[in-house]
Design a protein around this motif. Structure first.
Motif, PDB file in Angstrom:
ATOM      1  N   PHE A  81       0.577  -1.054  -0.194  1.00  0.00           N
ATOM      2  CA  PHE A  81      -0.053   0.174   0.248  1.00  0.00           C
ATOM      3  C   PHE A  81       1.011   1.350   0.052  1.00  0.00           C
ATOM      4  O   PHE A  81       1.903   1.260   0.765  1.00  0.00           O
ATOM      5  CB  PHE A  81      -0.848   0.150   1.279  1.00  0.00           C
ATOM      6  CG  PHE A  81      -1.956  -0.908   1.253  1.00  0.00           C
ATOM      7  CD1 PHE A  81      -2.907  -0.876   0.568  1.00  0.00           C
ATOM      8  CD2 PHE A  81      -1.694  -1.863   1.992  1.00  0.00           C
ATOM      9  CE1 PHE A  81      -4.234  -2.016   0.428  1.00  0.00           C
ATOM     10  CE2 PHE A  81      -2.834  -3.114   2.135  1.00  0.00           C
ATOM     11  CZ  PHE A  81      -3.948  -2.969   1.375  1.00  0.00           C
ATOM     12  N   SER A  82       0.272   2.405  -0.670  1.00  0.00           N
ATOM     13  CA  SER A  82       0.993   3.695  -0.675  1.00  0.00           C
ATOM     14  C   SER A  82       0.129   4.752  -0.223  1.00  0.00           C
ATOM     15  O   SER A  82      -1.035   4.825  -0.845  1.00  0.00           O
ATOM     16  CB  SER A  82       1.619   3.943  -1.949  1.00  0.00           C
ATOM     17  OG  SER A  82       2.304   5.177  -2.093  1.00  0.00           O
ATOM     18  N   PHE A  83       0.562   5.258   0.939  1.00  0.00           N
ATOM     19  CA  PHE A  83      -0.612   6.361   1.243  1.00  0.00           C
ATOM     20  C   PHE A  83       0.368   7.341   1.632  1.00  0.00           C
ATOM     21  O   PHE A  83       1.107   7.908   2.627  1.00  0.00           O
ATOM     22  CB  PHE A  83      -1.099   5.877   2.825  1.00  0.00           C
ATOM     23  CG  PHE A  83      -1.657   4.426   2.811  1.00  0.00           C
ATOM     24  CD1 PHE A  83      -2.836   4.256   2.010  1.00  0.00           C
ATOM     25  CD2 PHE A  83      -1.321   3.583   3.663  1.00  0.00           C
ATOM     26  CE1 PHE A  83      -3.319   3.015   2.056  1.00  0.00           C
ATOM     27  CE2 PHE A  83      -1.898   2.472   3.893  1.00  0.00           C
ATOM     28  CZ  PHE A  83      -2.854   2.104   2.885  1.00  0.00           C
ATOM     29  N   TYR A  84       0.217   8.544   0.513  1.00  0.00           N
ATOM     30  CA  TYR A  84       0.880   9.908   0.431  1.00  0.00           C
ATOM     31  C   TYR A  84       2.310   9.908   0.699  1.00  0.00           C
ATOM     32  O   TYR A  84       3.135  10.715   0.861  1.00  0.00           O
ATOM     33  CB  TYR A  84       0.201  10.818   1.416  1.00  0.00           C
ATOM     34  CG  TYR A  84      -0.791  11.878   0.777  1.00  0.00           C
ATOM     35  CD1 TYR A  84      -2.034  11.101   0.723  1.00  0.00           C
ATOM     36  CD2 TYR A  84      -0.697  13.072   0.886  1.00  0.00           C
ATOM     37  CE1 TYR A  84      -3.099  11.786  -0.058  1.00  0.00           C
ATOM     38  CE2 TYR A  84      -1.770  13.728   0.361  1.00  0.00           C
ATOM     39  CZ  TYR A  84      -2.872  13.041  -0.114  1.00  0.00           C
ATOM     40  OH  TYR A  84      -3.981  13.949  -0.731  1.00  0.00           O
ATOM     41  N   TYR A  85       2.794   8.497   0.150  1.00  0.00           N
ATOM     42  CA  TYR A  85       4.417   8.344   0.094  1.00  0.00           C
ATOM     43  C   TYR A  85       4.748   9.301  -1.023  1.00  0.00           C
ATOM     44  O   TYR A  85       3.960   9.154  -2.301  1.00  0.00           O
ATOM     45  CB  TYR A  85       4.655   7.092  -0.097  1.00  0.00           C
ATOM     46  CG  TYR A  85       6.039   6.625   0.051  1.00  0.00           C
ATOM     47  CD1 TYR A  85       6.993   6.897   1.232  1.00  0.00           C
ATOM     48  CD2 TYR A  85       6.904   6.477  -1.009  1.00  0.00           C
ATOM     49  CE1 TYR A  85       8.426   6.514   1.216  1.00  0.00           C
ATOM     50  CE2 TYR A  85       8.316   6.186  -1.253  1.00  0.00           C
ATOM     51  CZ  TYR A  85       8.911   6.240   0.108  1.00  0.00           C
ATOM     52  OH  TYR A  85      10.144   5.940  -0.145  1.00  0.00           O
TER      53      TYR A  85
END
Length: 305
Positions: A81-85
């Motif tokens: 998952f990528s969260f505001y990276y």
């Protein structure tokens, strides 16, 4: 147990990590950023969440290097998952999870793909934005959509106001979609990329005011780049003018010249007439680094439009 590797930063990263933990996802590794000492850090810390919850985390300058790729591959996660990276993830990392890689983006895709979507939406006068959970691939923000959730942009909302809504919407969207991803019942809707555009990052200089803009356009710029961002500004003979907060209005006290873009003081308030004749009340501004109060503006400021 479902296992994940998570790339995360900012408030969206904090909230999203908590959603994964609440739904029983085992997080084997978090990849986040070192805070930049030159940046205004007004948001929550993903690293602190990891320390609080005993989650291993790393802060590589570039995640797309062999040692990071090998570490993630060895973990054999179900999901990435990528969260505001802030970095794009390349093919080796995207191929590591057995059940897919997913990103939470701060717009209603396919609109406002790319960087700082909240700021761009306000600059363009949108009345709605939101979040999209979508499949990640090697092209930014163009994978199939898993879920979306909209939020309103009110007429005087700043970027910070809207981002707070988007952060909560991201939490709600992920919380709703995650059980379907884990169960293998999620649906994937391809994006129609012709219905939206890609936008790049913004720099301080992008806040420079174009005095040919209408009152509404200028108001939108001000609220898109106000605190915690550098602000909408113009250099004048009296120093740099920065507008931090404005409001659209219908009528103001008259001035001697009705045809110029003018900032003036009357009735213990600051008023701005724009190139289209539209009017703004200036609620917060600085001039030459000092708060600009009505009694300090001894003569009107005029601007070329």
């Amino acid at each position: 147990m479902t296992r994940a590797v998570v790339f995360a930063y900012h408030n969206v990263g904090v909230r999203s990590l908590r959603v994964l933990l609440a739904q029983g996802i085992r997080i084997d590794l978090v990849v986040t950023h070192e805070d930049n000492p030159d940046e205004n850090i007004w948001f929550g810390s993903v690293a602190q969440v990891c320390r609080d919850c005993d989650i291993p985390y790393i802060t590589p300058a570039d995640p797309n290097v062999p040692e990071v790729e090998a570490r993630i591959a060895a973990l054999a996660p179900d999901f990435v998952f990528s969260f505001y990276y802030r970095h794009m993830l390349k093919a080796p990392i995207l191929a590591a999870p057995s059940r897919g890689a997913f990103n939470l983006h701060g717009s209603l895709l396919p609109q406002y793909r790319g960087r700082v979507p909240v700021n761009w939406a306000i600059i363009h006068g949108e009345t709605e934005t939101g979040v999209t959970l979508h499949v990640m691939n090697i092209k930014p923000d163009n994978g199939a959509i898993v879920d979306q959730l909209a939020v309103p942009i009110l007429p005087d909302d700043t970027a910070h106001d809207v981002f707070e809504k988007v952060a909560v919407a991201g939490e709600l969207c992920l919380h709703r979609a995650l059980p379907r991803l884990v169960a293998g019942t999620a649906t994937f809707t391809p994006q129609d990329l012709s219905q939206g555009g890609y936008f790049g990052g913004r720099k301080l200089e992008d806040g420079r005011i174009d005095w040919r803009q209408s009152a509404q356009q200028l108001h939108d710029l001000v609220r898109a780049v106000t605190h915690p961002y550098p602000g909408a500004f113009s250099d004048t003979p009296r120093g740099r003018l920065t507008l931090w907060r404005t409001r659209r209005i219908d009528a103001v006290p008259s001035t001697s010249d009705g045809g110029r873009v003018t900032l003036w003081a009357a009735d213990d308030k600051l008023w701005l007439r724009c190139a289209d004749g539209g009017l703004l009340r200036v609620l917060d501004a600085t001039l030459d680094g000092k708060p600009l109060k009505p009694d300090a503006l001894s003569a009107p400021l005029e601007f070329e439009s």
